[in-house]
Every structure is written in C-alpha cells, then in structure tokens.
Write an enzyme that holds these catalytic residues in place. Sequence first.
Site, PDB file in Angstrom:
ATOM      1  N   ASP A 137      -1.309  -2.399  -7.004  1.00 19.43           N
ATOM      2  CA  ASP A 137      -2.064  -1.242  -6.547  1.00 19.43           C
ATOM      3  C   ASP A 137      -1.595   0.003  -7.292  1.00 19.43           C
ATOM      4  OD1 ASP A 137      -3.379   0.717  -5.156  1.00 19.43           O
ATOM      5  OD2 ASP A 137      -2.246   0.464  -3.299  1.00 19.43           O
ATOM      6  N   ASP A 321      -7.559   3.481  -9.598  1.00 21.30           N
ATOM      7  CA  ASP A 321      -6.876   2.833  -8.469  1.00 21.30           C
ATOM      8  C   ASP A 321      -7.299   1.375  -8.338  1.00 21.30           C
ATOM      9  OD1 ASP A 321      -5.746   2.065  -6.104  1.00 21.30           O
ATOM     10  OD2 ASP A 321      -6.740   3.573  -4.870  1.00 21.30           O
TER      11      ASP A 321
END
Length: 433
Positions: A137, A321
């Site tokens: 992430d 992201d």
Amino acid sequence: MVRLASWALLLCADAVVARPGAPSNLHRNSPGHAIPRLVHSHASPSPFFSDAAAHRSVKRFDGNKVRIENVRNEGFRHNGPAELAWAYSKYGKTLDRHANNRVSTGLVSAVNQSYDREYLSPVLLGTPGQVCWLDIDTGSGDLWLFSTDTPRFYLDGQQIYHPDKSETAHRVANASWSITYGDGSYAGGGIYRDTVSIGNITMFNATVESATAVSRSLTTDPVMSGILGLALDHPSTTYPQQQTLLQSMGPMLDMNLFAADLKYQDVGAYHFGYVNDSSYTGAMTWQPVLPRSGFWEIYLQSIHIGGDKVWRMHNWPMVADTGTTLLLLPTDLVELYWSFVPGAYMSEVYYGYVFPCNATLPAFDFGFSDRWNATIPGHYFNFEAITDTECYGGIQDSMEPFGILGDAFLKALYVVFDVENKRIGLAKKKLLA
Ligand SMILES: *[C@@H]1O[C@H](CO)[C@@H](O)[C@H](O)[C@H]1NC(C)=O
Ligand SMILES: *[C@@H]1O[C@H](CO)[C@@H](O)[C@H](O)[C@H]1NC(C)=O
Ligand SMILES: *[C@@H]1O[C@H](CO)[C@@H](O)[C@H](O)[C@H]1NC(C)=O
Ligand SMILES: *[C@@H]1O[C@H](CO)[C@@H](O)[C@H](O)[C@H]1NC(C)=O
Ligand SMILES: *[C@@H]1O[C@H](CO)[C@@H](O)[C@H](O)[C@H]1NC(C)=O
Ligand SMILES: *[C@@H]1O[C@H](CO)[C@@H](O)[C@H](O)[C@H]1NC(C)=O
Ligand SMILES: *[C@@H]1O[C@H](CO)[C@@H](O)[C@H](O)[C@H]1NC(C)=O
C-alpha cells in the site's frame, strides 16, 4: 502550499493507514452483518494463497533484484460504495449516517463478477520464514499484521504471524502503534523487530506491528494478513516512532526504488530495486513528488476525456495509492468525466456515480507539461454491475481538492516509486485487456 501542508498534517493526525474490510463506520451502522456475510459467501480457502503459491510467485534474479507477483484477491468485497467509503475513511473522511445505510443497501445487491479489488503479495516474516500475504500500500506508512497477539475472535482464517516461533523476533518494550479512524474505530497493538523478506531482499530487525485490537470490520478479508505500507516520508503510527520498512529497505536495494506493474484482471508484479525496461514501452516521464506531502503525490497537468475537443491544463495534486481501488478525482473532474456518459448520474442510493452498463465509457487521457501523455481505457472505469442494467463507476468523487490515483488508474501503467530521488516515473505498457 499552505493548504497542502495543512491537509498533509490532517492526514497524519487522523493516522491514516490500512486497507482491508470496509471502514468501521459501515460496520457500526449495519451491525456487522452485511459486509462479513458478503465476504464469507465468496471466501473459500484459495489455492492462490498457499505457501507453494507464495514461493512460485517470488522470482529471483541476479543481484538484489526481486520481483514478486501479486495475486488478485477476487474473493474479497465486491462492492463499489464500500470501496469508496473505505477510501474516504483512509483519507480521514467519514460518510454521513444516511450514506452508510445506502452503502449497506449497495452491498446486498452486489453482482458476481471478477474485479481487481486488491492485489496481495507474499512476504516472509521471522526465522524460519512465515509466509503472510500482505497488501502493498503506497498510501500508508505502517507494516502491520495479524498475529498470535490478535484475539482469535477477530480472525477469519487469515495466516498470522507467530513471533513465538521466530528465532529472530524481539518485542520492542513500551512501544505501540494505533490507527484511529474518523469515527473512533481502532486498530493497534505492540511492536516487534524481526526479519522481513520480500523475495530474497532481507531486512533484519525491521519494525513489525502486531495487531492486538482491531475493529471487526478490518478483519473480514480471509486471505489478507496485513498491510505493507510504502508511503514516502509518511511516518508510521508507531510511538515512539520506529523505522519504517521503506527506510529499512533502502540500503538493501541496488537502486532505492520499487515499481508497480499491476494488471487489469490478471496477476501483476512489484519490482524492488530495479526498473524493468521490458515492462514498459516508449519514454518514461519523471514527476517530482510534492514537497511536504508525505505521500506519493504529484501534479497531473493536463487532462482530456474521450472525444472532448480540448485538453484541460491545471496542476491537479494526485496521490498514487496502490491501496485504493478506484480513481478518485476532485468534484469538477468527476462531473466532467460522467458528463460524457449518457445516462450516468450521481446515485443517492449507491452513493456514487452509476451508469447504464451498456454505455461505452470514454478514455481518460492525462499528461504533464513535458507533453508526455497516456490513456487509461474507458472500460477500466466499469467497476461493477450493481443491477442488471446499472454499473458502478470506477471514477468517483474524492471530496477533496486532491485526487487519489488508485488501481483503476495505475494498472494501465508501469509506475516507478523512486525513493532516492523523490519522484514518480510513469510509462505506458502493452495492455493485454
Ligand atoms: C538474491 O538472489 C540472487 C540469485 O539467487 C543472488 O545473486 C543475490 O545475491 C541475492 N540477494 C540477496 C540480497 O541475498
Ligand atoms: C455470475 O455467476 C453466474 C453463475 O456462476 C454466471 O453465469 C454469470 O455469468 C456470472 N456473472 C458475471 C457478471 O460474471
Ligand atoms: C517500560 O515501562 C515501564 C513502566 O513505565 C518501565 O518500568 C520500564 O523500565 C520500561 N522499559 C523500557 C525498556 O523502557
Ligand atoms: C537485532 O536486534 C537485536 C536486539 O537489539 C540484536 O541483538 C541483534 O543483533 C540484531 N540483529 C541484527 C541482524 O542486526
Ligand atoms: C521484465 O518484464 C518482462 C516483460 O513483462 C518479463 O517477462 C520479465 O520477467 C521481467 N523481468 C524482471 C526482472 O522483472
Ligand atoms: C442501453 O439499454 C437501454 C435499455 O435497457 C436502451 O434503451 C439503450 O438504447 C441502450 N443504449 C445503448 C447505447 O445501447
Ligand atoms: C501527447 O503525446 C503526443 C506524442 O505521444 C504529442 O504529440 C502530443 O502533443 C501530446 N499531447 C499533449 C496534450 O501533451
């Protein structure tokens, strides 16, 4: 800049992190039923997430090059509104109560389909190495996972970390981590140092955050064991502050960078320590990360939608992201995009843009002042069918002046996260679908 700095602070204060499950505010209003039940109905122990699969998916190359393939987690939450709510909570926003009820409604009517909701990668913890499937992430800074410290009650068949079975695990005394969401829900626990291996890149005494308390809504993904946050200069939520994995990893790599090669409905890969020139076509553009952001945040400088006659120019701040599924854009851009889709509208029921499934979605072109530009195909923004005729859009409102370049966007590109030079490299690649 002042504004930028202030929301960066806000994000830190809100202890943004993590990924799995729906945000707990959903959980709270739909007494913990709808989301877990949906997940369970898809969740059978999957051969994709076996140890053997983990070993297969790690390819070794000369030098300190490591490629790990990720596996799409198709069994997880197939629900656009829940995705959106998740992203909001990650960036410190909460939905209002009505919205939560709508999201719950959306869940029930989710239709089966294959989605690129989440990409998991195998990581080895401890000595001997224990395989855990983590969600890489780039939008958060902590490495946290479920462990023997996590009460069984919270768990759902995930592979967990056993510090007691690792010869190299040391507990860090009086240190903790905690993530608090906007609605007060919580995940947190203690900290270990242990060996962490991504492929054969091994980091000794890396910070491993172990969950002792976690909202039920964060544990509903039965294959994801935790999050591996690789945000740039984003402090972890540890107290006292511990070294992040990104910091531990730098000295181990030939080049202090990693690359994401996510694929549309297919197995993608992360490359650590090198750029694979065969993974992309044409020139790579390098864009500086905005100072003081703490995230992998750059400006998109030109945008063009479908058959529109004009390219629009502006500095739109956008966070790359990998831990967000959808492409979230500021309100004006979202409205612009959907204005090109006949029949698309902002749904009060599904809390987001929906469109007639038989519509052809326009491509999303974007570029930079260096004139480099690329196209994300329109069908990448068909997130899911929510009824027989209506589909949930893969482009939704970020409700912020900045956007979030989630997987719907990133998987059309080869994306290099250059830690050393604080810049992002973007290149086109051959798209197979
Ligand atoms: C990773 O594996 C390759 C090939 O097996 C080897 O040449 C390299 O030295 C290893 N790197 C590390 C950090 O162990
Ligand atoms: C949903 O599942 C059914 C039965 O397994 C299948 O026939 C149908 O094509 C699936 N729908 C989608 C959109 O994949
Ligand atoms: C941890 O905290 C306890 C109680 O405050 C203290 O007695 C102990 O010395 C601390 N340990 C370390 C390693 O700081
Ligand atoms: C890791 O930390 C422990 C405790 O501080 C220390 O004993 C050990 O030598 C360290 N291991 C490595 C490989 O640095
Ligand atoms: C580089 O990319 C090519 C094409 O996708 C792939 O076949 C090859 O395995 C990759 N090599 C490395 C080291 O990642
Ligand atoms: C989509 O389907 C609706 C009926 O379900 C129809 O009225 C409409 O013309 C179709 N649009 C396209 C672009 O095929
Ligand atoms: C997009 O890239 C092409 C070359 O690939 C270039 O000719 C064109 O001017 C670029 N357009 C913009 C708006 O930057």
